[in-house]
Write an enzyme that holds these catalytic residues in place. Structure first.
Site, PDB file in Angstrom:
ATOM      1  N   CYS A 169       0.595  -1.110  -0.160  1.00 35.87           N
ATOM      2  CA  CYS A 169      -0.570   0.412  -0.110  1.00 35.87           C
ATOM      3  C   CYS A 169       1.417   1.448  -0.024  1.00 35.87           C
ATOM      4  CB  CYS A 169      -0.423   0.337   1.250  1.00 35.87           C
ATOM      5  SG  CYS A 169      -1.678  -1.689   1.067  1.00 35.87           S
ATOM      6  N   HIS A 309      -3.637   7.925   6.037  1.00 35.29           N
ATOM      7  CA  HIS A 309      -3.932   6.572   5.581  1.00 35.29           C
ATOM      8  C   HIS A 309      -5.376   5.822   5.699  1.00 35.29           C
ATOM      9  CE1 HIS A 309      -3.003   2.477   3.880  1.00 35.29           C
ATOM     10  NE2 HIS A 309      -3.157   1.907   3.963  1.00 35.29           N
ATOM     11  N   GLU A 320      -2.362   5.044  13.403  1.00 33.73           N
ATOM     12  CA  GLU A 320      -2.066   6.002  12.627  1.00 33.73           C
ATOM     13  C   GLU A 320      -2.721   7.246  13.568  1.00 33.73           C
ATOM     14  OE1 GLU A 320      -2.988   8.349   8.566  1.00 33.73           O
ATOM     15  OE2 GLU A 320      -4.182   6.465   8.935  1.00 33.73           O
ATOM     16  N   LYS A 341     -10.283   7.870   1.624  1.00 31.89           N
ATOM     17  CA  LYS A 341     -11.040   6.387   1.627  1.00 31.89           C
ATOM     18  C   LYS A 341     -12.099   5.695   1.689  1.00 31.89           C
ATOM     19  CE  LYS A 341      -6.596   3.335   1.875  1.00 31.89           C
ATOM     20  NZ  LYS A 341      -5.423   4.807   2.364  1.00 31.89           N
ATOM     21  N   HIS A 346     -10.344   1.333  -0.816  1.00 30.90           N
ATOM     22  CA  HIS A 346      -8.570   1.038  -0.376  1.00 30.90           C
ATOM     23  C   HIS A 346      -8.474   0.913  -1.747  1.00 30.90           C
ATOM     24  CE1 HIS A 346      -4.846   0.619   0.572  1.00 30.90           C
ATOM     25  NE2 HIS A 346      -5.155  -0.057   1.543  1.00 30.90           N
ATOM     26  N   PHE A 405       1.242  -3.318   4.506  1.00 34.35           N
ATOM     27  CA  PHE A 405       1.528  -4.613   5.451  1.00 34.35           C
ATOM     28  C   PHE A 405       3.509  -4.851   4.938  1.00 34.35           C
ATOM     29  CE2 PHE A 405      -2.785  -7.153   4.095  1.00 34.35           C
ATOM     30  CZ  PHE A 405      -2.868  -6.110   5.305  1.00 34.35           C
TER      31      PHE A 405
END
Length: 421
Positions: A169, A309, A320, A341, A346, A405
């Site tokens: 991502c 994010h 976050e 998002k 996403h 990830f």
């Protein structure tokens, strides 16, 4: 805050001179911006395949208009990911006044997490159903992730550096960082960079659902992704692409280009913790934020807006928010925080590029769009999430966060153009 033509370390400043976007909530900059201001979501029931049997039946899909779609012959030789990227790159070139220009010295960088996975899945089905003879020769070049920047380079004559960034991502953000480094190192004066992803397939939808990170709010798709909400249930898988035209300040000035924003700096880090679990103290995210501020010559007080994010998953949003709280805790007022998002879903490797566009648009328009579906805000999240109506505010500097990830972290910093030549 530095507004001269040189970066804090004396290197040439990098300008954003054009942007192109194809997203579930809008094709082109204008539609993408209007959807943010009006809180129009692009999340809906899956139409690209029959989702019967799937526990998750919603996604963010792009309706690519005919004038941006490839012709039949090119379409048959390119993956959906490349097709979306090609459309976004073309829009970016048009926006910068570069369509048909001599790009023999220009670079192209594309970011993607899964890349040309639809071609891979289709060819695998052919193999299982028809044996080796059913595998088409064009499968191999179609399925390689470098197919995307290579196709764009061939189509428009990019003769400079051509490469792909793959870091889950963070891919779209890393592509932009790579382009920034190309320009500041002198490798190129102009680079088109961004990200593309086309992960709406039966296999990936089921796989991400098995990880437990997708929302199953199938009956209310447009309220399914709810970043920072106490009632958030997960993220929504989506496709899309966005590309930005980046130029050195002298090059942009020489051709009379309009500067939308300065790509002032960036910060990256690794959690070095776990492939899936987040660092309990958000140490890696905090480091990336601090490094972005330092790279851009910014103080925490300079930042007015953070495009988070903000996936809408319970752990990610809290992680976050903790990082943001630690970095901005000593400033007088907190920066406004938005989770795009909630409207786009996403888009994985394209997310960083889509959200970079959103960040630049707030710098340009001095308006901060709201995050949709956030109420009631999680009481454990201590950041200034914009909700309800758009907030008019001079945006001197904006950050765009990408966390992935594997513990990848990337933060981009954009500022007002100011005096750039």
């Amino acid at each position: 805050m530095n507004t001269t033509s040189a970066a804090p370390d004396g290197r040439v400043r990098v300008l954003v001179t054009g942007m192109g976007v194809v997203a579930p909530n809008g094709i082109g900059q204008r539609e993408f911006w209007e959807s943010q201001i009006t809180s129009r979501s692009g999340i809906r029931e899956v139409t690209r395949f029959d989702p019967v049997g799937q526990r998750v039946r919603i996604a963010g899909e792009v309706d690519l208009p005919d004038d941006l779609a490839l012709g039949r012959a090119e379409g048959e030789r390119t993956d959906r990911c490349t097709q979306l990227a090609s459309a976004a790159a073309l829009l970016a070139l048009r926006d910068a006044g570069l369509e048909g220009a001599d790009l023999s010295a220009a670079g192209i960088v594309s970011g993607t997490g899964w890349g040309c996975v639809q071609s891979l899945e289709a060819s695998h089905r052919n193999l299982l159903e028809g044996g080796p003879e059913a595998v088409q020769a064009r499968f191999t070049p179609m399925a390689m992730n470098n197919n995307t920047p290579a196709f764009i380079a061939i189509r428009h004559g990019f003769g400079g550096p051509c490469t792909v960034a793959t870091s889950a991502c963070c891919s779209g953000a890393d592509a932009l960082i790579t382009a920034h480094q190309m320009i500041t190192s002198g490798e190129a004066d102009l680079v088109v960079a961004g990200g593309a992803e086309a992960p709406v397939t039966p296999h990936l939808l089921a796989g991400f659902d098995r990880l437990g990170i997708l929302s199953r709010a199938n009956d209310t798709p447009q309220q399914a992704c709810r970043p920072f909400s106490a009632e958030r249930t997960g993220t929504v898988l989506s496709e899309g692409a966005a590309f930005l035209v980046l130029e050195s300040a002298p090059h942009a000035t020489a051709r009379g280009a309009r500067a939308l924003a300065v790509f002032a700096g960036f910060g990256r880090s690794s959690d070095a913790h776990h492939m899936l679990r987040l660092h309990p103290r958000a140490a890696g995210a905090e480091r990336a934020l601090v490094r972005a501020l330092r790279s851009a010559g910014l103080r925490p007080d300079d930042v007015d807006y953070v495009n988070a994010h903000a996936t809408g998953t319970p752990g990610n949003d809290q992680h976050e928010a903790l990082a943001l709280s630690k970095v901005f805790q000593d400033r007088g007022t907190r920066p406004a925080v938005v989770g795009t998002k909630s409207l786009t879903g996403h888009a994985l490797g394209a997310a960083g590029a889509l959200e970079a566009v959103a960040a630049v648009q707030s710098v340009v328009h001095h308006v901060i769009p709201p995050t949709v579906g956030t109420a009631p805000i999680d009481p454990g999240i201590d950041v200034d999430v914009v909700t309800g109506e758009p907030r008019e505010s001079k945006v001197r500097a904006a950050l765009s966060n990408s966390f992935a990830f594997g513990g990848h972290n990337a933060v981009l910093a954009f500022t007002q153009p100011g005096h750039t030549s």
